[in-house]
Every structure is written in structure tokens, then in C-alpha cells.
Write an enzyme that holds these catalytic residues in place. Structure first.
Site, short mmCIF file in Angstrom:
data_model
loop_
_atom_site.label_atom_id
_atom_site.label_comp_id
_atom_site.label_asym_id
_atom_site.label_seq_id
_atom_site.Cartn_x
_atom_site.Cartn_y
_atom_site.Cartn_z
N TYR A 131 3.85 37.00 1.73
CA TYR A 131 4.34 37.85 2.76
C TYR A 131 5.43 38.54 2.28
O TYR A 131 5.60 39.70 2.72
CB TYR A 131 4.66 37.23 4.02
CG TYR A 131 3.85 36.59 5.16
CD1 TYR A 131 2.74 35.63 4.67
CD2 TYR A 131 3.77 37.24 6.34
CE1 TYR A 131 1.68 35.42 5.46
CE2 TYR A 131 2.56 36.89 7.04
CZ TYR A 131 1.68 35.76 6.83
OH TYR A 131 0.56 35.48 7.60
N LYS A 185 -2.45 24.24 -2.72
CA LYS A 185 -3.78 24.43 -3.55
C LYS A 185 -3.11 24.17 -4.97
O LYS A 185 -3.38 25.34 -5.75
CB LYS A 185 -4.20 25.96 -3.21
CG LYS A 185 -5.49 26.28 -3.62
CD LYS A 185 -6.65 25.65 -3.03
CE LYS A 185 -7.96 25.80 -3.75
NZ LYS A 185 -9.11 25.34 -3.08
N ASP A 218 -7.98 23.60 2.02
CA ASP A 218 -9.66 23.67 2.15
C ASP A 218 -9.74 22.61 2.92
O ASP A 218 -10.52 22.44 3.93
CB ASP A 218 -10.37 24.12 1.03
CG ASP A 218 -10.25 23.51 -0.16
OD1 ASP A 218 -9.22 22.70 -0.52
OD2 ASP A 218 -11.06 23.57 -1.38
N ASP A 264 -0.13 29.92 8.36
CA ASP A 264 -0.49 31.13 9.41
C ASP A 264 -1.97 30.65 9.72
O ASP A 264 -2.26 30.68 10.86
CB ASP A 264 -0.45 32.40 8.94
CG ASP A 264 -0.90 33.55 9.73
OD1 ASP A 264 -0.76 33.46 11.01
OD2 ASP A 264 -1.62 34.35 9.15
N ASP A 271 -3.34 28.63 13.61
CA ASP A 271 -4.33 29.29 14.32
C ASP A 271 -5.85 28.22 14.84
O ASP A 271 -6.28 28.06 15.90
CB ASP A 271 -5.16 30.33 14.13
CG ASP A 271 -4.34 31.74 14.37
OD1 ASP A 271 -3.11 31.71 14.64
OD2 ASP A 271 -4.99 32.75 14.68
C1 IPM Z 1 1.80 34.77 13.12
C2 IPM Z 1 1.28 36.16 12.92
C3 IPM Z 1 2.18 37.05 12.12
C4 IPM Z 1 2.21 36.11 10.68
C5 IPM Z 1 1.82 38.51 11.82
C6 IPM Z 1 1.72 39.41 13.24
C7 IPM Z 1 2.62 39.01 10.94
O1 IPM Z 1 0.10 36.21 12.52
O2 IPM Z 1 2.98 34.58 13.69
O3 IPM Z 1 1.21 33.75 13.36
O4 IPM Z 1 1.21 36.19 9.84
O5 IPM Z 1 3.05 35.36 10.49
MN MN Z 2 -0.80 34.06 12.77
#
Ligand code: IPM
Ligand code: MN
Ligand code: NAD
Length: 377
Positions: free
Chosen positions: A144, A198, A230, A254, A258
């Protein structure tokens, strides 16, 4: 005299303002019940700030955040700003905020109590005993923030030689400080720390693993394991109950978080706290959800639980944090569910399970139910 905490509220875009309003109701109720004092000021951020101030994170907003005890973010971004120059994209403002606040340790808890196991799309065998994981995601380094650039073709060469580059770099100091947070957290929980990398491919992961192994000697009570990213994605789906604390770098964290949302029922459930700097940042894990924005159906739980994390880490009131967390569990157990969760639960009904009758509840009403529950002594 009780301290008055200064809070900067950055609702942002899409469903950001909707979930932030619900979360502030929970904070108000908790502050009243537990005698906590705060002053909250709202500032534009993300796309809304581009529209108002020409930049996603203005100097004024940044200065206000620096002068606060904590920042509460909603979410930023949306199709309207997808094509603005990359330096002023809404997401760039969010990254700038995290970096400026020095918030390198991003805690993302994923919790599914056994009673609510039906919310998960996974089989009962996998989640019957519940899920209780905390991701510790490195937040201010890696891909990032490493040098990035476009490399144009030599003059007269094939235009397809144009290339782009992002750099995944971690220093020992960056690894140590976030690993320290993860070790401390694991020591206070079930003492299992899984470091995800990784290492079979990446130099940065090899260094990461070395440092974590060196530090393990200082934490004899904590059982350290390592897992490739993975495989971790697969194990999260197959057997999430095996995990306690997962430490990982920025990009892996990240993506895996999710997935954490999906296995616990919805991304809309997940809160986060970004710690380590002078000012802590609290924000739900989800984005601005343009597909449902403005319809009053967003799940505010991620934002509400982010407030619980703020009560724990900034206000240092464990009792208030727990009151908010229990209120969420309580309201869910009554069958009042935001739309995203209601669809998971109705699948359970279709399977003939003994689940509570579902009452689909909009963002505002859900926020009110939580606040009313928090207010009960
Ligand atoms: C998160 C989001 C952010 C990230 C984006 C919007 C920059 O996906 O907070 O998980 O990747 O950190
Ligand atoms: Mn995210
Ligand atoms: P998203 O998290 O906004 O949405 C993904 C899916 O989950 C959508 O179907 C959405 O409706 C659903 N969802 C998310 N949160 C929900 C909630 N609280 N209640 C119910 N459903 C919910 O991710 P995306 O669609 O990939 O990104 C949309 C925008 O948000 C992009 O501009 C992206 O850059 C931005 N984004 C911002 C943040 C942040 O501000 N922290 C995080 C992720 C994405």
C-alpha cells in the site's frame, strides 16, 4: 473529574453516514450509562470531501484528527470518484489518515457466537462452536505504501512495454511493532498466534517469519504457528474454529478479513480498531456499499462494534465496550436482523431449523434497538 474525549467523526460516503449515525447513538447511550464524556465534531472525508474541498482529506480535517483522542470513520469511495486522479481518490485520503495517525496495528475481530451459527454460510460442523478470531493486520506499510510507479517504454519501443510497479517492503522495525501487538493480544486470549505469510515466494515474508520466530522466545506461553496465505484462506472456510489471533501484512490482511466477514454471516458485521499511533482510528471493515446506499438497509453492526472498540481502547471502559457488544448479541438473538443477515437466517429456516422468527430491521431502527439495549442498566 472525568476526562472529556475529543472525537473526530468522518462519516464519508455511501452507507458511511448511515452506519455512523447508528453507531453514534450507541456511543451516546453508553456514555450516558457509564458516565463517560466526549465532544464529537464531524468532518468531510473521501468523495464528500472531494466535492466540498477538492481533496479527500483536507489539512483542516487532518489537523482536527491529530488534535483528537480518536477518529471514527464510516466508509469512503464510490463510482462517482472512481475516475478522479489517483492522488486525490477517496481511498487515498483514508490511507493518508491511517499513515498520519501512525495507526500501524489494525485489529479486526471476527466473532460468531454459537447461538448465531446459522448466520454463517458454512456448515454447522465448521461453525457450531462459533468463531472467535482477531486479525492483526499491518496497516501502514507493505504494498500500500511502498514506492509505486509507471515505467514508460523507451522512446520508439512497443507501447505494450509500459509497465507498472508496486513495492512490497517491510523493515524489521515495522514487523516487530505489529508482531508485538499480536503477541500481547494472543497472550491475553487463547495463546495461539498464527502468522500468515507467503514465505515460499516472497523475501518480505521470509524476513517477517524470521522476526516472528525470534520474538516467540520472549512469549513462551504463546503457541506460534505459521501458515501460507493461500492455505489460510482455505482453512478459514474449512475450520475457522482453529484460529485465535492471526497476524499478517497489509494486503493479505485486507483480503482475509473480508473472508472473515463472509464466514461470520456478513461483511457488515466487522469492526476495526487501528492502534499504535497517538490517535486511534475506528472504522467498520466494509466499504461504502454503493449498491445499497441511501436505501436505509445497511447493516450498522460493524460501525456499532467499532464504537465498542473505541470504548475499550480509547475510553478504557471495558464495561461500556461489553455493554455495546452484548446489546448487539441480544438484539440479534431476538430475530431483529438487518437485511443482509436476514437473508442468511431465512436460509436456516428453509432448512427447517429452529431459528427465531426473523424481523427484517432497517439501519435506523436497528440502531435504536441497540441504543435502547445499551441504555438498560
Ligand atoms: C479496508 C479497505 C481499504 C484497504 C481501501 C478502501 C483502501 O478495503 O479498509 O479494508 O484496502 O485497506
Ligand atoms: Mn478491505
Ligand atoms: P463494499 O464493502 O462497499 O461492499 C461489498 C458488498 O458487501 C456489497 O454488496 C455491499 O452491499 C455489501 N456490504 C458492505 N457493507 C455492508 C453493510 N454494512 N450492510 C450490508 N451490506 C454491506 O466493497 P466494494 O463494493 O468493493 O467497494 C465499494 C466502495 O467502497 C469502493 O469505492 C471501495 O474503494 C470502497 N471501500 C472503502 C472502504 C473503507 O472506507 N474502509 C473499505 C472497502 C471498500
Amino acid at each position: 473529574m472525568t476526562k472529556t474525549f475529543r472525537l473526530a467523526i468522518l462519516p464519508g460516503d455511501g452507507i458511511g453516514p448511515e452506519v455512523t449515525t447508528a453507531a453514534m447513538k450507541a456511543l451516546e447511550a453508553a456514555a450516558k450509562r457509564f458516565d463517560l464524556s466526549y465532544q464529537a465534531q464531524t468532518y468531510p472525508s473521501g468523495g464528500a470531501a472531494i466535492d466540498q474541498e477538492g481533496t479527500p482529506l483536507s489539512e483542516r480535517t487532518l489537523a482536527a484528527c491529530r488534535a483528537s483522542d480518536a477518529v471514527l470513520m464510516g466508509a469512503v469511495g464510490g463510482p462517482k470518484w472512481d475516475n478522479v486522479p489517483s492522488q486525490i481518490r477517496p481511498e487515498r485520503g483514508l490511507l493518508g489518515l491511517r499513515k498520519e495517525m501512525g495507526a500501524f496495528a489494525n485489529l479486526r475481530p471476527v466473532r460468531l457466537p454459537p447461538l448465531l451459527a446459522d448466520l454463517s454460510p458454512l456448515r454447522h460442523q465448521a461453525v457450531g462452536r462459533g468463531i472467535d478470531i482477531v486479525f492483526v493486520r499491518e496497516l501502514t506499510g507493505g504494498l500500500y505504501f511502498g514506492p509505486k510507479r509507471r515505467i514508460p517504454p523507451e522512446p520508439g519501443h512497443d507501447p505494450d512495454e509500459l509497465a507498472a510497479e508496486d513495492t512490497l517492503r517491510y523493515s524489521v522495525a515495522e514487523i516487530k511493532r505489529v508482531a508485538e501487538v499480536a503477541f500481547r493480544l494472543a497472550a491475553a486470549r487463547s495463546k495461539n498466534l498464527c502468522s500468515v505469510d507467503k514465505e515460499n515466494v516472497l523475501f518480505s515474508s521470509r524476513l517477517w517469519r524470521e522476526i516472528v520466530n525470534n520474538m516467540a522466545a520472549n512469549w513462551p506461553d504463546v503457541k506460534v504457528t505459521h501458515m501460507y496465505v493461500d492455505n489460510c484462506a482455505m482453512q478459514l472456510v474449512r475450520a475457522p474454529a482453529r484460529f485465535d489471533v492471526i497476524l499478517t501484512e497489509n494486503t493479505f490482511g485486507d483480503i482475509l478479513s473480508d473472508l472473515g466477514g463472509a464466514i461470520s454471516g456478513s461483511l457488515g458485521l466487522l469492526p476495526s480498531a487501528s492502534l499504535g499511533g497517538k490517535v486511534a482510528v475506528y472504522e467498520p471493515v466494509h466499504g461504502s456499499a454503493p449498491d445499497i446506499a441511501g436505501r436505509g438497509i445497511a447493516n450498522p453492526i460493524g460501525a456499532v462494534l467499532s464504537v465498542a472498540m473505541m470504548l475499550r481502547h480509547t475510553f478504557e471502559s471495558e464495561a461500556a465496550a461489553r455493554a455495546v457488544e452484548s446489546a448487539v448479541d441480544h438484539v440479534l438473538a431476538t430475530g431483529c436482523l438487518p437485511a443482509d443477515l436476514a437473508s442468511s437466517m431465512s436460509d436456516a429456516h428453509k432448512k427447517g431449523k429452529d431459528a427465531p422468527t426473523v424481523k427484517v430491521t432497517g439501519t435506523v431502527d436497528f440502531g435504536k434497538l441497540i441504543a435502547a439495549e445499551v441504555a438498560k442498566a
